[in-house]
Design an enzyme around this catalytic site. Structure first.
Site, short mmCIF file in Angstrom:
data_model
loop_
_atom_site.label_atom_id
_atom_site.label_comp_id
_atom_site.label_asym_id
_atom_site.label_seq_id
_atom_site.Cartn_x
_atom_site.Cartn_y
_atom_site.Cartn_z
N LYS A 22 0.67 -1.22 -0.03
CA LYS A 22 0.04 -0.21 -0.10
C LYS A 22 0.86 1.14 -0.02
CE LYS A 22 -1.76 1.31 4.08
NZ LYS A 22 -1.40 2.95 4.38
N ASN A 23 1.88 1.28 0.84
CA ASN A 23 2.46 2.24 1.14
C ASN A 23 3.59 2.72 -0.12
OD1 ASN A 23 1.25 2.89 3.36
ND2 ASN A 23 2.75 2.34 4.46
N CYS A 116 -5.04 12.11 12.50
CA CYS A 116 -5.46 10.70 12.61
C CYS A 116 -5.85 10.27 13.75
CB CYS A 116 -3.94 10.11 12.33
SG CYS A 116 -3.98 9.70 10.36
N ARG A 395 -8.93 -0.59 4.51
CA ARG A 395 -8.03 0.49 4.04
C ARG A 395 -6.68 -0.20 3.59
NH1 ARG A 395 -6.87 5.65 7.29
NH2 ARG A 395 -5.55 6.00 5.41
C1 EPZ Z 1 3.84 6.93 6.23
O1 EPZ Z 1 3.21 8.08 6.51
C2 EPZ Z 1 3.18 5.67 6.07
N1 EPZ Z 1 2.09 6.00 5.08
C3 EPZ Z 1 2.85 5.46 7.52
O2 EPZ Z 1 1.97 4.11 7.40
C4 EPZ Z 1 3.97 5.28 8.40
O3 EPZ Z 1 3.49 4.89 9.65
C5 EPZ Z 1 4.80 6.22 8.54
O4 EPZ Z 1 5.05 6.67 7.07
C6 EPZ Z 1 6.12 6.13 8.97
O5 EPZ Z 1 6.64 5.02 8.54
C7 EPZ Z 1 2.29 5.76 3.84
O6 EPZ Z 1 3.38 5.72 3.46
C8 EPZ Z 1 0.98 6.40 2.95
P1 EPZ Z 1 6.24 10.53 8.08
P2 EPZ Z 1 3.81 9.51 6.65
O7 EPZ Z 1 5.85 11.65 7.27
O8 EPZ Z 1 4.50 9.62 5.32
C9 EPZ Z 1 5.88 13.63 11.79
C10 EPZ Z 1 0.21 2.76 7.52
O9 EPZ Z 1 -0.42 2.05 8.63
N2 EPZ Z 1 6.00 14.76 10.62
O10 EPZ Z 1 7.17 9.62 7.79
O11 EPZ Z 1 2.78 10.41 6.99
C11 EPZ Z 1 4.82 12.66 11.95
O12 EPZ Z 1 4.07 13.45 12.54
C12 EPZ Z 1 0.52 4.17 7.56
O13 EPZ Z 1 0.36 2.07 6.54
C13 EPZ Z 1 6.16 15.95 11.02
O14 EPZ Z 1 6.27 16.31 12.16
O15 EPZ Z 1 4.81 9.42 7.92
C14 EPZ Z 1 5.52 11.43 12.32
O16 EPZ Z 1 5.55 11.54 13.71
C15 EPZ Z 1 0.37 4.86 9.09
N3 EPZ Z 1 5.91 17.04 10.05
C16 EPZ Z 1 6.89 11.58 11.70
O17 EPZ Z 1 7.24 12.71 11.50
C17 EPZ Z 1 5.71 16.33 8.59
O18 EPZ Z 1 5.47 17.23 7.69
C18 EPZ Z 1 6.93 10.47 10.51
O19 EPZ Z 1 5.77 10.67 9.55
C19 EPZ Z 1 5.47 15.35 8.09
C20 EPZ Z 1 5.79 14.10 9.25
#
Ligand code: EPZ
Length: 416
Positions: A22-23, A116, A395
């Site tokens: 998915k990701n 979320c 999802r």
């Molecule tokens: C991706 O989400 C995945 N989703 C998530 O999988 C996964 O948990 C996550 O990466 C971490 O590995 C998809 O790929 C569609 P991040 P993403 O930006 O890109 C903070 C699942 O279950 N952050 O790496 O949204 C954020 O709050 C899903 O399949 C900021 O602060 O994750 C988090 O604490 C859930 N500011 C950390 O960084 C930003 O602009 C990691 O987030 C962006 C992120």
């Protein structure tokens, strides 16, 4: 709303075919918006999220044809660079259209994603990076408006190796003028595949798999084809069930994507046989309690934190699980305690006292991976479990109850 029922404590045995990730597929679908012509994406999992992404792409003007696990995208008539709130609020990954659309149109209007289940998930890294690339960013009525005649390559240092921000920057920088260097970039395999797909489309990205990605902007990209990599989180989810309940073989996967998880499962007492595209796990006679901390790739993935807790609640002793990526991603804990698990939360750490057995109960899904942990617990519990709000699991998992039934689980869905 559908419900999933399980009569637990049945031994699992047999083989499972793993679906596409998915990701990985969500950013690849977004990248296909950057070009005219036909893009062919294979091994696309049939998930709620992939259908949501198709809906969004069609609103933007793409023509999508999804047969089996093959998705054909034609980008000739894309003319509406906008991602509406109604869709973005249901799937944060809709934000991936930001980079592609500003690259192709010089303008994009994307709704801010909602919070979320485990708290707000900001997008400041995405916006700061686009501003550095020369985009003018304004916030109006819950929407981000971004515009730039042409983005100009530059050095971008991420405060945190954000997967989504790395993806958006890669797509925006692919056609920027000049060179962009992303330091502290995400190294997840899904980002590696996005880089390879963009390069097949004509981009010029190097440093793939490292924390320093270099993108030499090109004038134009062209449509290309790709087969989506296997879903390492689906693999980890089935491994967790196998650790408790039997001997199962998982096929069509890449074991290299799960090194940190395999290491912990072996330490916990499971036996694992590995080939270049399969894994066979045999349950541990008694699960050793282990303390783990989630980290960005290649560390232990936060997307398997909930499933790991479902193993530890039946371990032979005390263990701890700390999530360093999402500090409040523990909505599954009170639900797991309803099975008779003994978990206490303190900040971003779950303290677990292993119990001898857990008892089936009515429980509620709260997000994709929390739902997976409830299925694993239900499979291991004595008696009947009823899982509510299973739209969460739909999802992120393709036919999960069918796959579990094929290996001996007594699991079924009642349409609601
Ligand atoms: C991706 O989400 C995945 N989703 C998530 O999988 C996964 O948990 C996550 O990466 C971490 O590995 C998809 O790929 C569609 P991040 P993403 O930006 O890109 C903070 C699942 O279950 N952050 O790496 O949204 C954020 O709050 C899903 O399949 C900021 O602060 O994750 C988090 O604490 C859930 N500011 C950390 O960084 C930003 O602009 C990691 O987030 C962006 C992120």
């Amino acid at each position: 709303m559908d419900k999933i029922f399980i009569i637990g404590n049945k031994p699992l045995s047999g083989e499972v075919q793993i679906s596409g990730a998915k990701n990985a597929v969500l950013p690849i679908m977004a990248a296909a918006l950057m070009v005219k012509g036909n893009s062919k994406i294979t091994r696309v999992p049939r998930l709620k999220d992939t259908f949501t992404m198709i809906q969004l792409m069609e609103i933007i003007g793409a023509k999508c044809d999804f047969e089996g696990n093959t998705l054909l995208v034609n980008g000739d008539n894309i003319n509406n660079p906008e991602a509406p709130y109604e869709l973005v609020k249901t799937m944060r990954a809709s934000f991936y259209v930001l980079g592609p659309l500003i690259s192709r149109f010089g303008f994009v209007k994307v709704s801010l994603p909602g919070g979320c289940a485990w708290g707000p998930r900001p997008v400041d890294f995405h916006l700061k990076a686009l501003e550095k690339l020369g985009a003018k960013i304004t916030l109006k009525g819950g929407y981000i408006l971004a515009e730039a005649k042409r983005l100009i390559g530059c050095k971008i240092g991420l405060d945190f190796p954000s997967v989504g921000a790395t993806g958006n920057i890669l797509m925006a920088a692919s056609t920027a003028q000049g060179k962009t260097i992303i330091s502290n970039a995400a190294r997840e395999p899904e980002i590696g595949q996005l880089c390879r797909y963009l390069n097949k489309m004509g981009a010029n990205i190097s440093g793939i798999g490292t924390t320093n990605l270099v993108i030499d902007g090109v004038e134009k990209l062209n449509a290309s084809n790709i087969e989506v990599i296997p879903d390492r989180i689906e693999v980890g989810t089935f491994l967790a069930a196998g650790a408790l309940l039997g001997k199962i073989k998982l096929n069509q996967l890449n074991p290299k994507h799960l090194k940190s998880v395999l290491q912990q499962l072996k330490k916990a007492g499971c036996h694992i046989e590995e080939t270049n595209n399969s894994l066979t796990i045999t349950k541990a006679n008694s699960i050793k309690p282990l303390n783990i901390e989630t980290k960005v790739y290649p560390g232990f993935p936060t997307d398997l934190q909930a499933q790991w807790i479902s193993i530890m609640i039946l371990a032979n002793g005390r263990s701890k699980v700390t999530d360093n990526v999402y500090y409040d991603r523990f909505s599954h804990v009170p639900e797991l305690n309803r099975f008779g698990a003994n978990i206490k939360l303190k900040k971003n750490t779950a303290f677990i006292e292993g119990v001898k057995e857990i008892i089936g109960a009515p429980v509620m899904s709260t997000d994709i991976r929390a739902s997976a942990s409830l299925i694993i617990a239900g499979l291991a519990a004595r008696g009947k479990t009823e899982i509510n709000r299973v739209y969460h699991i739909d999802r992120g998992y393709e036919n999960i109850e069918d796959k579990f039934r094929q290996i001996g689980a007594d699991i079924w869905r009642e349409k609601g």
